[in-house]
Scaffold this active site. Structure first.
Site, PDB file in Angstrom:
ATOM      1  CG  ASN A   1      48.384 -20.201  24.185  1.00  0.00           C
ATOM      2  OD1 ASN A   1      49.264 -20.350  25.022  1.00  0.00           O
ATOM      3  ND2 ASN A   1      48.532 -19.444  23.115  1.00  0.00           N
TER       4      ASN A   1
ATOM      5  CG  HIS B   1      49.897  -9.428  23.886  1.00  0.00           C
ATOM      6  ND1 HIS B   1      49.286  -9.151  22.686  1.00  0.00           N
ATOM      7  CD2 HIS B   1      50.429 -10.666  23.761  1.00  0.00           C
ATOM      8  CE1 HIS B   1      49.427 -10.188  21.872  1.00  0.00           C
ATOM      9  NE2 HIS B   1      50.110 -11.122  22.507  1.00  0.00           N
TER      10      HIS B   1
ATOM     11  CD  GLU C   1      49.749  -9.417  28.681  1.00  0.00           C
ATOM     12  OE1 GLU C   1      49.748 -10.646  28.851  1.00  0.00           O
ATOM     13  OE2 GLU C   1      50.672  -8.824  28.111  1.00  0.00           O
TER      14      GLU C   1
ATOM     15  CB  SER D   1      51.014 -13.723  27.162  1.00  0.00           C
ATOM     16  OG  SER D   1      51.791 -12.676  26.621  1.00  0.00           O
TER      17      SER D   1
ATOM     18  CG  ASP E   1      44.802  -9.076  27.031  1.00  0.00           C
ATOM     19  OD1 ASP E   1      44.349 -10.216  27.242  1.00  0.00           O
ATOM     20  OD2 ASP E   1      45.516  -8.805  26.052  1.00  0.00           O
TER      21      ASP E   1
ATOM     22  CG  HIS F   1      47.349 -16.059  28.392  1.00  0.00           C
ATOM     23  ND1 HIS F   1      47.713 -17.169  27.670  1.00  0.00           N
ATOM     24  CD2 HIS F   1      47.731 -14.986  27.657  1.00  0.00           C
ATOM     25  CE1 HIS F   1      48.311 -16.788  26.552  1.00  0.00           C
ATOM     26  NE2 HIS F   1      48.340 -15.462  26.519  1.00  0.00           N
TER      27      HIS F   1
ATOM     28  CE  LYS G   1      45.729 -16.019  24.019  1.00  0.00           C
ATOM     29  NZ  LYS G   1      46.486 -16.381  22.822  1.00  0.00           N
TER      30      LYS G   1
HETATM   31  C1  LIG Z   1      47.713 -11.356  26.402  1.00  0.00           C
HETATM   32  C2  LIG Z   1      47.260 -11.529  24.981  1.00  0.00           C
HETATM   33  N1  LIG Z   1      46.414 -10.624  24.461  1.00  0.00           N
HETATM   34  C3  LIG Z   1      45.977 -10.737  23.212  1.00  0.00           C
HETATM   35  C4  LIG Z   1      46.370 -11.769  22.402  1.00  0.00           C
HETATM   36  C5  LIG Z   1      45.859 -11.835  20.998  1.00  0.00           C
HETATM   37  O1  LIG Z   1      44.801 -12.737  20.912  1.00  0.00           O
HETATM   38  P1  LIG Z   1      44.481 -13.457  19.528  1.00  0.00           P
HETATM   39  O2  LIG Z   1      45.446 -14.576  19.377  1.00  0.00           O
HETATM   40  O3  LIG Z   1      43.072 -13.886  19.645  1.00  0.00           O
HETATM   41  O4  LIG Z   1      44.674 -12.434  18.452  1.00  0.00           O
HETATM   42  C6  LIG Z   1      47.252 -12.739  22.914  1.00  0.00           C
HETATM   43  C7  LIG Z   1      47.758 -13.906  22.173  1.00  0.00           C
HETATM   44  O5  LIG Z   1      47.675 -14.277  21.143  1.00  0.00           O
HETATM   45  C8  LIG Z   1      47.712 -12.610  24.231  1.00  0.00           C
HETATM   46  O6  LIG Z   1      48.578 -13.492  24.739  1.00  0.00           O
END
Ligand SMILES: Cc1ncc(COP(=O)(O)O)c(C=O)c1O
Length: 389
Positions: free
Chosen positions: A45, A131, A174, A178, A203, A206, A237
């Site tokens: 990522n 997510h 989101e 993802s 969120d 990405h 990421k």
């Molecule tokens: C859309 C989304 N939100 C939150 C997270 C969580 O983030 P982190 O890896 O920093 O815990 C992720 C991926 O890991 C994600 O793809």
């Protein structure tokens, strides 16, 4: 208990849905060593390839030299070194928000946001493909949860109208999904938020560093920078480090500092992660060429795959899903690609809905044309064998 767990694990195996952890050694931003063989990594990522950028790595070292290897305390006790405050101000200013707070990672940030800001009597409207961290956060909330069809504004509005709540409404999405790589209809969601006096929580894990002229994120595409009630993004990421940030106004951030349990009761991020994230943010702000190089790769690989006959669904940007269907078939394809030196993952339930197992891979800035040509040809051959093209 172990009998029960073993029997469930056997069933998971039979379905082709069993997961193992692969131990590997990074060789460069795009190459890894696994089982004694070199692979092209197609599931990072680190879209801008900044996790190995010399300035980012150097900044991590300098922060470690200055502050130590760990913070060994929560933010609310003795964990808030000045680097936190500086980075919080910088990321908030970049994204157009008044205030920011750093959490240990995106998962914990999401858990903290929804479970803390919503309460009994409220209603949360959540995209069906959100997510897992958003889903788990809703599970901790006492608010009513209503799921709307993926990106379906009409369905969402119907559900908002039907739900006669006296509490507050929250829309949760989101910005870039993802596992599907498609983009939320942020402008329409924002209009609904205004029309129904709801709050919107996004969120942008990405989207950060990738979307918009300055890489601010999906909000920039819609001229809506700073317009969400709560914005979550990660440093793990495209910013090549680790950790997450929540941006909003003073009241909401202060409330999270005082009530979010995933902020209060955990050890703060190590200085190296903060130093690296700050250096990466500086690079992204200083030069849009990183982003342009990434997008040139995205277009090249997408065009090649489309020309090969793949259906890339509604994905747009660096996340590319190729839907296979059955778990076992997706794993077979993954294994065949591994044979050819391509490291990517078959994504299966519960991460994605049943029957939509897929190959998911990502485009990063450091991929070369040769890497991408090789990837397209390997996928074309495997796709043909499995009747996808
Ligand atoms: C859309 C989304 N939100 C939150 C997270 C969580 O983030 P982190 O890896 O920093 O815990 C992720 C991926 O890991 C994600 O793809």
């Amino acid at each position: 208990m172990r009998d029960r767990l073993s029997s469930t694990l056997s069933k998971i195996r039979e379905k082709g849905n069993y997961r193992t952890i692969k131990y590997l050694e990074p060789l460069s931003s795009t190459r890894i060593m696994y089982n004694g063989r070199e692979y092209l990594n197609l599931c990072s990522n680190s879209y801008l390839s900044l996790h190995t950028h010399q300035k980012v790595v150097e900044a991590a070292k300098q922060a470690t030299d200055r502050y130590g290897a760990g913070i060994c305390s929560s933010r609310s006790v003795s964990g808030s070194i000045d680097l936190y405050g500086i980075l919080e101000e910088e990321i908030a200013a970049y994204k157009g928000y008044k205030k920011g707070i750093i959490f240990s990672n995106g998962y914990m940030a999401n858990i903290g946001i929804i479970s803390t800001l919503t309460r009994e009597g409220d209603t949360i409207f959540s995209d069906e493909l959100n997510h897992s961290s958003l889903i788990d956060s809703m599970r901790l909330s006492r608010a009513k949860k209503i799921i709307y069809k993926h990106k379906d504004i009409d369905d969402l509005e119907r559900k908002i109208k039907k739900e006669n709540t006296t509490g507050r409404r929250f829309i949760v999405t989101e910005t870039v999904f993802s596992m599907d790589g498609d983009i939320a209809p942020l402008a329409d969601l924002h209009k609904l938020k205004e029309r129904y006096e709801a709050s919107i929580i996004v969120d942008d894990a990405h989207g950060t560093g990738v979307f918009g002229r300055q890489g601010i994120g999906v909000e920039e595409l819609h001229s809506l920078c700073g317009a969400m009630d709560v914005h979550m993004g990660t440093f793990g990421k495209s910013l090549g480090s680790f950790g997450a940030f929540v941006l909003s106004d003073e009241v909401i951030i202060d409330f999270l500092i005082n009530r979010a349990r995933t902020f209060m009761y955990t050890t703060a991020l190590p200085p190296a992660a903060l130093g690296a994230a700050r250096a990466a943010l500086g690079l992204v702000q200083k030069s849009i060429s990183f982003k342009d190089e990434l997008w040139s790769n995205i277009e090249y690989l997408r065009d090649g795959l489309k020309e090969a006959g793949f259906n890339l669904q509604e994905s747009f940007g660096p996340i590319i899903p190729i839907i296979v269907g059955e778990d076992k078939a997706a794993v077979e394809m993954q294994e065949e690609l591994l044979e050819q030196g391509l490291f990517l993952q078959a994504i299966r339930p519960p991460t994605v809905p049943g029957g939509t197992s897929r190959l998911r891979f990502t485009v990063v800035r450091d991929l070369t044309r040769e890497d991408m040509n090789y990837t397209i040809e390997a996928l074309r051959a495997v796709g043909k064998k499995h009747g996808l093209v």
